[in-house]
Write an enzyme that holds these catalytic residues in place. Structure first.
Site, short mmCIF file in Angstrom:
data_model
loop_
_atom_site.label_atom_id
_atom_site.label_comp_id
_atom_site.label_asym_id
_atom_site.label_seq_id
_atom_site.Cartn_x
_atom_site.Cartn_y
_atom_site.Cartn_z
N CYS A 1 27.13 -3.71 11.30
CA CYS A 1 28.02 -3.03 10.33
C CYS A 1 29.08 -3.94 9.72
O CYS A 1 29.08 -4.16 8.51
CB CYS A 1 28.71 -1.86 11.03
N1 LIG Z 1 24.77 0.61 15.05
C1 LIG Z 1 25.96 1.09 14.71
O1 LIG Z 1 26.93 0.93 15.45
C2 LIG Z 1 26.17 1.84 13.43
C3 LIG Z 1 27.36 2.57 13.26
C4 LIG Z 1 27.56 3.28 12.10
C5 LIG Z 1 26.59 3.23 11.09
N2 LIG Z 1 25.46 2.50 11.25
C6 LIG Z 1 24.48 2.51 10.17
O2 LIG Z 1 23.42 3.38 10.55
C7 LIG Z 1 22.17 2.88 10.05
C8 LIG Z 1 21.21 2.70 11.19
O3 LIG Z 1 21.71 1.70 12.05
P1 LIG Z 1 21.19 1.53 13.53
O4 LIG Z 1 22.15 0.60 14.20
O5 LIG Z 1 20.90 2.82 14.15
O6 LIG Z 1 19.82 0.75 13.28
P2 LIG Z 1 18.66 0.49 14.35
O7 LIG Z 1 17.96 -0.75 13.89
O8 LIG Z 1 19.21 0.54 15.73
O9 LIG Z 1 17.71 1.73 14.17
C9 LIG Z 1 17.01 1.99 13.02
C10 LIG Z 1 15.64 2.54 13.37
O10 LIG Z 1 14.98 2.89 12.17
C11 LIG Z 1 13.61 2.57 12.31
N3 LIG Z 1 13.03 2.47 10.97
C12 LIG Z 1 13.17 1.48 10.06
N4 LIG Z 1 12.55 1.81 8.92
C13 LIG Z 1 11.99 3.02 9.12
C14 LIG Z 1 11.22 3.90 8.32
N5 LIG Z 1 10.92 3.58 7.06
N6 LIG Z 1 10.80 5.04 8.85
C15 LIG Z 1 11.10 5.38 10.12
N7 LIG Z 1 11.84 4.60 10.94
C16 LIG Z 1 12.30 3.44 10.43
C17 LIG Z 1 13.60 1.28 13.11
O11 LIG Z 1 12.35 1.11 13.76
C18 LIG Z 1 14.73 1.56 14.10
O12 LIG Z 1 14.28 2.16 15.29
C19 LIG Z 1 22.50 1.62 9.29
O13 LIG Z 1 22.71 1.90 7.95
C20 LIG Z 1 23.82 1.19 9.90
O14 LIG Z 1 24.59 0.39 9.02
C21 LIG Z 1 25.21 1.82 12.41
#
Ligand SMILES: NC(=O)c1ccc[n+]([C@@H]2O[C@H](COP(=O)([O-])OP(=O)(O)OC[C@H]3O[C@@H](n4cnc5c(N)ncnc54)[C@H](O)[C@@H]3O)[C@@H](O)[C@H]2O)c1
Length: 437
Positions: free
Chosen positions: A274
């Site tokens: 992030c």
């Molecule tokens: N990790 C954090 O602390 C956090 C906090 C707030 C916001 N975010 C935001 O949330 C979003 C997700 O982040 P995250 O950390 O959970 O990511 P992550 O990589 O942990 O998880 C994302 C998941 O999506 C799956 N994926 C990717 N493309 C896909 C598709 N087309 N169809 C189905 N599944 C798919 C991946 O396999 C993965 O399991 C991002 O935009 C991030 O910026 C993350």
């Protein structure tokens, strides 16, 4: 009664079926919260290993206990699949896929676009789609409304579309997911109200805003605020070094002011999915409007320089004892981007290790959360923190202050410590020479 009015009733009665696309750090906790609220939840992920893990009641995220997955699955409230055909049967679909940067540091919304495309192919009246992935203001309205309306269905009339940014803070035990207020913006008032209804079943507070773009901007403000203030803390650390002051003492003392000051700490650089990424989404958008995002540029420059600064300090530290970095054994303590997580994404440790290795250092690391990592094609494996490895290294560098590391023992056994996190604060009579950021 319209299909969206029917959906409202189904949400209120918990009969609406929920889908979560992307079962990562954000999607899995959200899926569990929705299941706990009484909804039937289907998680969809292209990563078969994650799907198998959930179907086998296993967790792959520190903040989620396997028992929570098991209890929701045995109650019949949670299932996982890689089959997008499932989308047809779902009433509400949350999108929680990654939004990284491209190699040229531009927003990469391709994962979101793929997820929306899967929905578009199966879109039916009466569905609500909620985007949760962080993105630049205008993404939902400019990219995804036209895509979904290609079906001939109209947003706000036939289907609903909202943006509700995720604010989860991995490893933060002070706030449970439901205690973090949920900001919600809709494409229309109907879209927003429907999404609010869903989140009111889970979150203690729901904060409606006037548009999806406003909700997108809220998230970018929050994380840009953090990135800039960390940049300031890092610059203050560089200033304190020149002034021969202890930056940690200065910041802790300043933080005793009961108002008008918020504590941010310096470190070896920004990490995670992030804080190093999100401000670039905003800067990119503003560039397209001929508006330079000056604070972001300055903070990015300072934060990105920190790994190099750490290496410069390591070289100077060794040099004082007539040691060259080339050939020195450097033990890195902590490679995850922050304490108590296993997430390596954007971790500054990767840059520090790459720079040290490029200058001939023999680098090894200890991080109980990260079994191995690959940097510049080389695989590094977690080393046990034995007395031998501590005594054998020329210098230990604290990059991530995991609480499970016994810093007193490190300071008794290692000859030198460069501490970028103030993890050695309060240790007295150490054998090691300790230098801090
Ligand atoms: N990790 C954090 O602390 C956090 C906090 C707030 C916001 N975010 C935001 O949330 C979003 C997700 O982040 P995250 O950390 O959970 O990511 P992550 O990589 O942990 O998880 C994302 C998941 O999506 C799956 N994926 C990717 N493309 C896909 C598709 N087309 N169809 C189905 N599944 C798919 C991946 O396999 C993965 O399991 C991002 O935009 C991030 O910026 C993350």
């Amino acid at each position: 009664m319209s299909r969206l009015d029917e959906l409202k009733l189904r949400i209120e009665s918990r009969e609406a079926s929920m889908g979560v696309i992307g079962l990562g750090y954000v999607g899995l906790p959200l899926a569990l919260e929705l299941a706990r609220a009484g909804f039937d939840v289907t998680g969809i992920d292209i990563d078969a290993e994650k799907v198998q893990a959930i179907e086998a009641d296993r967790s792959y995220i520190e903040d989620v206990e396997a028992s929570e997955i098991a209890s929701m699955r045995s109650a019949g409230k949670l299932r996982a699949t890689s089959d997008f055909q499932t989308l047809m049967g779902l009433d509400v679909i949350h999108i929680c896929v990654p939004t990284p940067l491209t190699r040229s540091k531009d927003p990469d919304v391709s994962h979101m676009a793929k997820a929306v495309e899967e929905i578009r192919r199966r879109l039916r009246p009466g569905q609500l789609i909620v985007l949760g992935s962080t993105t630049y203001p205008g993404t939902t309205h400019e990219l995804f409304v036209p895509m979904l309306e290609e079906t001939g269905l109209r947003v706000g009339e036939d289907f609903a579309l909202a943006f509700a940014p995720e604010r989860i803070d991995p490893a933060n035990r002070d706030f449970a997911v439901h205690q973090i207020p949920k900001v919600v913006g809709g494409e229309t008032a109907t879209c927003r109200d429907l999404a609010c209804r869903v989140f009111e079943t889970v979150f203690d507070d729901v904060v409606p805003v006037s548009s999806t773009a406003s909700a997108e901007m809220v998230k970018l403000l929050e994380n840009t605020f953090r990135a800039i203030n960390i940049g300031l803390a890092n610059e203050i650390a560089l200033m304190c070094q020149r002034l021969k002051l202890d930056v940690w003492e200065v910041i802790e003392a300043a933080a005793t002011k009961p108002y008008g000051f918020m504590k941010f700490l310096p470190g070896p650089g920004l990490g995670g999915h992030c804080i190093p990424v999100d401000p670039s989404y905003l800067a990119w958008k503003m560039k397209s409007l001929n508006f330079p995002a000056r604070f972001i540029e300055v903070a990015t420059e300072i934060n990105c320089h920190m790994p190099e600064h750490v290496v410069e300090r390591v070289i100077a530290f060794l040099n004082r004892d007539r040691l060259a970095l080339n050939g020195s054994r450097i033990l890195i303590l902590g490679v995850a981007y922050k304490r108590e997580v296993s997430d390596l994404r954007e971790s500054p440790a990767q840059d520090v290790i790459r720079l040290l290795a490029a200058k001939g250092a023999e680098v090894s690391y200890h991080d109980p959360y990260v079994r191995e990592c690959q940097i510049d094609g080389r695989v590094y494996k977690n080393r046990d923190l034995t007395d031998e490895i501590l005594e054998d290294c020329h210098l230990a560098v604290v990059l991530t202050d995991h609480v499970c590391i016994d810093y007193a023992r490190v300071a008794q056994k290692a000859p030198r410590i460069f501490d970028t996190r103030n993890a050695t604060a309060g240790l007295s009579s150490t054998r090691a020479e300790v230098e801090k950021l």
